[in-house]
Design an enzyme around this catalytic site. Structure first.
Site, PDB file in Angstrom:
ATOM      1  CG  HIS A 308      -2.018   1.023   1.441  1.00 15.51           C
ATOM      2  ND1 HIS A 308      -1.840   2.219   1.390  1.00 15.51           N
ATOM      3  CD2 HIS A 308      -3.486   0.754   0.647  1.00 15.51           C
ATOM      4  CE1 HIS A 308      -3.770   2.497   1.819  1.00 15.51           C
ATOM      5  NE2 HIS A 308      -4.164   1.697   1.131  1.00 15.51           N
ATOM      6  CG  ASP A 366      -7.687  -4.911  -2.926  1.00 20.69           C
ATOM      7  OD1 ASP A 366      -7.629  -3.558  -2.830  1.00 20.69           O
ATOM      8  OD2 ASP A 366      -9.654  -5.030  -2.927  1.00 20.69           O
TER       9      ASP A 366
HETATM   10  C1  SDX Z   1      -6.506  -0.160  -3.015  1.00 24.57           C
HETATM   11  O1  SDX Z   1      -4.549   4.686  -1.761  1.00 24.57           O
HETATM   12  C2  SDX Z   1      -5.387   4.345  -1.418  1.00 24.57           C
HETATM   13  O2  SDX Z   1      -5.741   4.321  -0.500  1.00 24.57           O
HETATM   14  C3  SDX Z   1      -5.924   2.683  -1.713  1.00 24.57           C
HETATM   15  C4  SDX Z   1      -6.849   2.012  -1.407  1.00 24.57           C
HETATM   16  C5  SDX Z   1      -7.771   2.495  -1.089  1.00 24.57           C
HETATM   17  O3  SDX Z   1      -8.816   2.394  -0.194  1.00 24.57           O
HETATM   18  O4  SDX Z   1      -8.387   3.695  -1.868  1.00 24.57           O
HETATM   19  O5  SDX Z   1      -5.903   1.343   0.223  1.00 24.57           O
HETATM   20  C6  SDX Z   1      -7.279   0.330  -1.895  1.00 24.57           C
HETATM   21  O6  SDX Z   1      -6.311  -0.134  -4.239  1.00 24.57           O
HETATM   22  C7  SDX Z   1      -5.119  -0.900  -2.168  1.00 24.57           C
HETATM   23  C8  SDX Z   1      -4.559  -1.743  -2.895  1.00 24.57           C
HETATM   24  C9  SDX Z   1      -4.701  -2.703  -3.801  1.00 24.57           C
HETATM   25  N1  SDX Z   1      -3.263  -2.743  -4.672  1.00 24.57           N
HETATM   26  C10 SDX Z   1      -3.168  -4.281  -4.593  1.00 24.57           C
HETATM   27  O7  SDX Z   1      -2.817  -4.832  -3.945  1.00 24.57           O
HETATM   28  C11 SDX Z   1      -2.014  -4.648  -6.011  1.00 24.57           C
HETATM   29  C12 SDX Z   1      -0.799  -4.972  -5.836  1.00 24.57           C
HETATM   30  N2  SDX Z   1      -0.005  -4.035  -4.584  1.00 24.57           N
HETATM   31  C13 SDX Z   1       0.645  -2.834  -5.040  1.00 24.57           C
HETATM   32  O8  SDX Z   1       1.070  -2.740  -7.262  1.00 24.57           O
HETATM   33  C14 SDX Z   1       1.192  -2.028  -4.662  1.00 24.57           C
HETATM   34  O9  SDX Z   1       1.600  -2.142  -3.366  1.00 24.57           O
HETATM   35  C15 SDX Z   1       0.460  -0.311  -4.586  1.00 24.57           C
HETATM   36  C16 SDX Z   1      -0.473  -0.428  -5.901  1.00 24.57           C
HETATM   37  C17 SDX Z   1      -0.459  -0.896  -3.664  1.00 24.57           C
HETATM   38  C18 SDX Z   1       1.033   0.780  -3.889  1.00 24.57           C
HETATM   39  O10 SDX Z   1       2.128   0.740  -4.625  1.00 24.57           O
HETATM   40  P1  SDX Z   1       3.164   2.298  -4.494  1.00 24.57           P
HETATM   41  O11 SDX Z   1       3.364   2.707  -3.476  1.00 24.57           O
HETATM   42  O12 SDX Z   1       3.515   3.227  -5.846  1.00 24.57           O
HETATM   43  O13 SDX Z   1       4.724   1.374  -4.362  1.00 24.57           O
HETATM   44  P2  SDX Z   1       6.073   0.522  -5.551  1.00 24.57           P
HETATM   45  O14 SDX Z   1       5.041   0.162  -6.338  1.00 24.57           O
HETATM   46  O15 SDX Z   1       6.616   2.312  -5.080  1.00 24.57           O
HETATM   47  O16 SDX Z   1       6.187  -0.315  -4.731  1.00 24.57           O
HETATM   48  C19 SDX Z   1       7.113  -0.070  -3.228  1.00 24.57           C
HETATM   49  C20 SDX Z   1       8.188  -1.391  -3.543  1.00 24.57           C
HETATM   50  C21 SDX Z   1       8.413  -2.084  -5.280  1.00 24.57           C
HETATM   51  O17 SDX Z   1       9.953  -2.293  -5.016  1.00 24.57           O
HETATM   52  P3  SDX Z   1      11.236  -1.502  -5.415  1.00 24.57           P
HETATM   53  O18 SDX Z   1      10.873  -1.203  -6.966  1.00 24.57           O
HETATM   54  O19 SDX Z   1      11.176  -0.690  -4.546  1.00 24.57           O
HETATM   55  O20 SDX Z   1      12.545  -2.427  -5.509  1.00 24.57           O
HETATM   56  O21 SDX Z   1       7.201  -2.549  -3.228  1.00 24.57           O
HETATM   57  C22 SDX Z   1       7.730  -3.475  -3.984  1.00 24.57           C
HETATM   58  C23 SDX Z   1       7.328  -1.992  -5.053  1.00 24.57           C
HETATM   59  O22 SDX Z   1       7.934  -3.647  -6.674  1.00 24.57           O
HETATM   60  N3  SDX Z   1       5.853  -4.213  -4.150  1.00 24.57           N
HETATM   61  C24 SDX Z   1       5.447  -5.052  -3.741  1.00 24.57           C
HETATM   62  C25 SDX Z   1       4.150  -5.408  -3.993  1.00 24.57           C
HETATM   63  N4  SDX Z   1       3.830  -3.672  -3.677  1.00 24.57           N
HETATM   64  C26 SDX Z   1       5.251  -3.139  -3.584  1.00 24.57           C
HETATM   65  N5  SDX Z   1       6.152  -6.183  -4.720  1.00 24.57           N
HETATM   66  C27 SDX Z   1       5.658  -7.368  -4.709  1.00 24.57           C
HETATM   67  N6  SDX Z   1       3.954  -7.871  -4.573  1.00 24.57           N
HETATM   68  C28 SDX Z   1       3.455  -6.374  -4.001  1.00 24.57           C
HETATM   69  N7  SDX Z   1       2.154  -6.527  -4.242  1.00 24.57           N
END
Ligand code: SDX
Length: 431
Positions: A308, A366
């Site tokens: 998140h 989720d």
């Molecule tokens: C919702 O914003 C909100 O409030 C949203 C929400 C709401 O109520 O409105 O809470 C609802 O959207 C919840 C999130 C649902 N999405 C998912 O579950 C999809 C999987 N999660 C990711 O795609 C990710 O964690 C996000 C999109 C939720 C957050 O992305 P960020 O904040 O842009 O973080 P990032 O992508 O930069 O990740 C940081 C690091 C990265 O590694 P590095 O580039 O630093 O090496 O963490 C890794 C990412 O690769 N990472 C993950 C991961 N999530 C982040 N690696 C593996 N699995 C994951 N799920």
């Protein structure tokens, strides 16, 4: 915001600029850069808005480190346990928990706005039966602009109020009819003798051929899921609604934009993607393979329902959802649900893995919601429509707050331009 007389000093090209610092009631201070470009001739740069406050708000506060979520100051776990969705809607819209009379009036108003204009059914018939219900919701909610002209003038507080009530009230009908259209079953009209969640379940699952009794366990679980998804600060879809609204567009068009944004798998679409991921993993012995893939920079696979932007601790909604999953499946007599077993083991193994610990990746809202929704009888394609239905009150509350803000102006970000500088046109013969 409280002006703390604090300032931040920024040195740009050798010259110092004093920028005001505003202090919140909770969370980090903000550096006010509104005059920066005019004074220093520079922009700030923050793709994805990881360090940028787009507005001030009094509706919802998230402490990502503590894993805390407050709606008008009330913790989400208390609201999920002690309140119910329409009371939380009142709280988000008006800022305080309602007294008994106000709650009764509000619930009666919402109940009596649940029907759709009869002609709106024809929009459904233009879609293929296998259309994703989110595509239908974007279309039908946007089309409300063409039906409810008497609540599109955003400069009129009364029309804003009516539009808010119509959107909250009609979303269950719109979502349920998208499901019914998909199944080929006839649309079911809302009933005024049912509560909000029971009405939705009946519109989804009843058929004219027999009586339908709402299961109180499912109705309570449904209502709690609505509450857990109601609002969440300036997330992507809420920011979309605010940006669309900043041009003065009507509320129905703006909420349709929010639905479109929520659909993405990185946002509200994650509940569907998460259940599909759990189905693909299948058994607990395959979990290490998927954790390895999630950690592999060369593999685009991510654990859906994990991570998140704000929470760097457990999403408090996920905790409540996990308890609810156990309760609902137990009460429904669904024993040893394989997806729930995989989800619990996946959570356990991921949280023990240094990669997830270092990046502070925890289950989000989720991760467990889809397991409950599937046990309730919904197909995965209905998971995000249910999220959209729930989030409508958050979008509407944030929209009302923005429209009423005298500082409200059209949102128009700038850019770091890396393209070609000015050059003369070249005739085709010379190319
Ligand atoms: C919702 O914003 C909100 O409030 C949203 C929400 C709401 O109520 O409105 O809470 C609802 O959207 C919840 C999130 C649902 N999405 C998912 O579950 C999809 C999987 N999660 C990711 O795609 C990710 O964690 C996000 C999109 C939720 C957050 O992305 P960020 O904040 O842009 O973080 P990032 O992508 O930069 O990740 C940081 C690091 C990265 O590694 P590095 O580039 O630093 O090496 O963490 C890794 C990412 O690769 N990472 C993950 C991961 N999530 C982040 N690696 C593996 N699995 C994951 N799920």
């Amino acid at each position: 915001m409280t002006d703390s007389n604090k300032t931040a000093t920024l040195t740009v090209h050798g010259k110092e600029y004093e920028l005001p610092v505003h202090s919140p009631t909770a969370g980090p201070d903000v550096v006010d850069i509104r005059k920066l470009y005019g004074q220093a001739g520079v922009f700030t740069y923050d793709p994805g808005f990881t360090s940028t406050a787009s507005c001030d708000s009094t509706i919802t506060y998230i402490d990502g480190d503590k894993g805390e979520l407050l709606h008008r100051g009330y913790p989400i776990d208390q609201l999920a346990e002690k309140s119910h969705f329409l009371e939380v809607c009142y709280l988000l819209l008006y800022g305080e928990l309602p007294g008994a009379k106000d709650l009764e009036t509000f619930e009666s108003t919402i109940t009596r706005h649940t029907m759709l204009h009869e002609q709106m059914q024809y929009f459904y018939r233009g879609f293929r039966r296998d259309a994703h219900p989110m595509a239908i919701m974007v279309g039908v909610v946007g089309a409300m602009s063409a039906f409810y002209h008497d609540s599109t003038d955003i400069s009129d507080p009364h029309q804003r109020e009516v539009a808010s009530h119509r959107l909250i009230a009609k979303m269950p009908t719109i979502a349920a009819w998208a499901y019914k259209y998909h199944t080929g079953q006839p649309f079911v009209y809302p009933r005024n003798d049912l509560d909000y969640a029971s009405n939705f379940l009946r519109m989804c699952f009843s058929v004219p051929a027999e009586e339908y009794e709402v299961n109180p366990i499912l109705s309570r679980a449904m209502d709690r899921i609505f509450t857990l998804h109601a609002d969440h600060e300036q997330n992507a879809s809420t920011s979309t609604v605010r940006l669309a609204s900043s041009s003065g567009a009507n509320p129905f068009a703006c909420i349709a934009a929010g639905i479109a944004c929520l659909w993405g798998p990185a946002h509200g679409g994650a509940n569907q993607a998460c259940l599909e991921m759990l189905e693909e993993i299948g058994t607990v012995d395959r979990i290490p393979e998927y954790i390895a893939r999630a950690k592999d920079k060369n593999d685009p696979f991510r654990l859906m329902g994990f991570g998140h932007r704000v929470y760097k601790n457990f999403d408090p909604r996920a905790k409540v959802m996990k308890q609810s999953a156990d309760e609902v499946l137990d009460l429904l007599g669904v024993e040893n649900n394989p997806k729930l077993q995989v989800a619990k083991e996946l959570e356990k193994e991921a949280l023990q893995d240094p990669y997830f610990a270092e990046k502070k990746l925890f289950p989000n809202v989720d991760f467990y919601s889809g397991i409950i929704l599937e046990a309730m009888g919904f197909p995965t394609s209905m998971f995000t429509p249910i999220f959209a239905l729930s989030r409508t009150v958050g979008w509407v509350s944030q929209w009302k707050e923005m429209i009423a803000d005298p500082q409200n102006k059209i949102g128009r970000p700038r850019q770091l331009y890396l393209g070609e500088t000015s050059r003369d046109y070249v005739d085709i013969e010379k190319r």
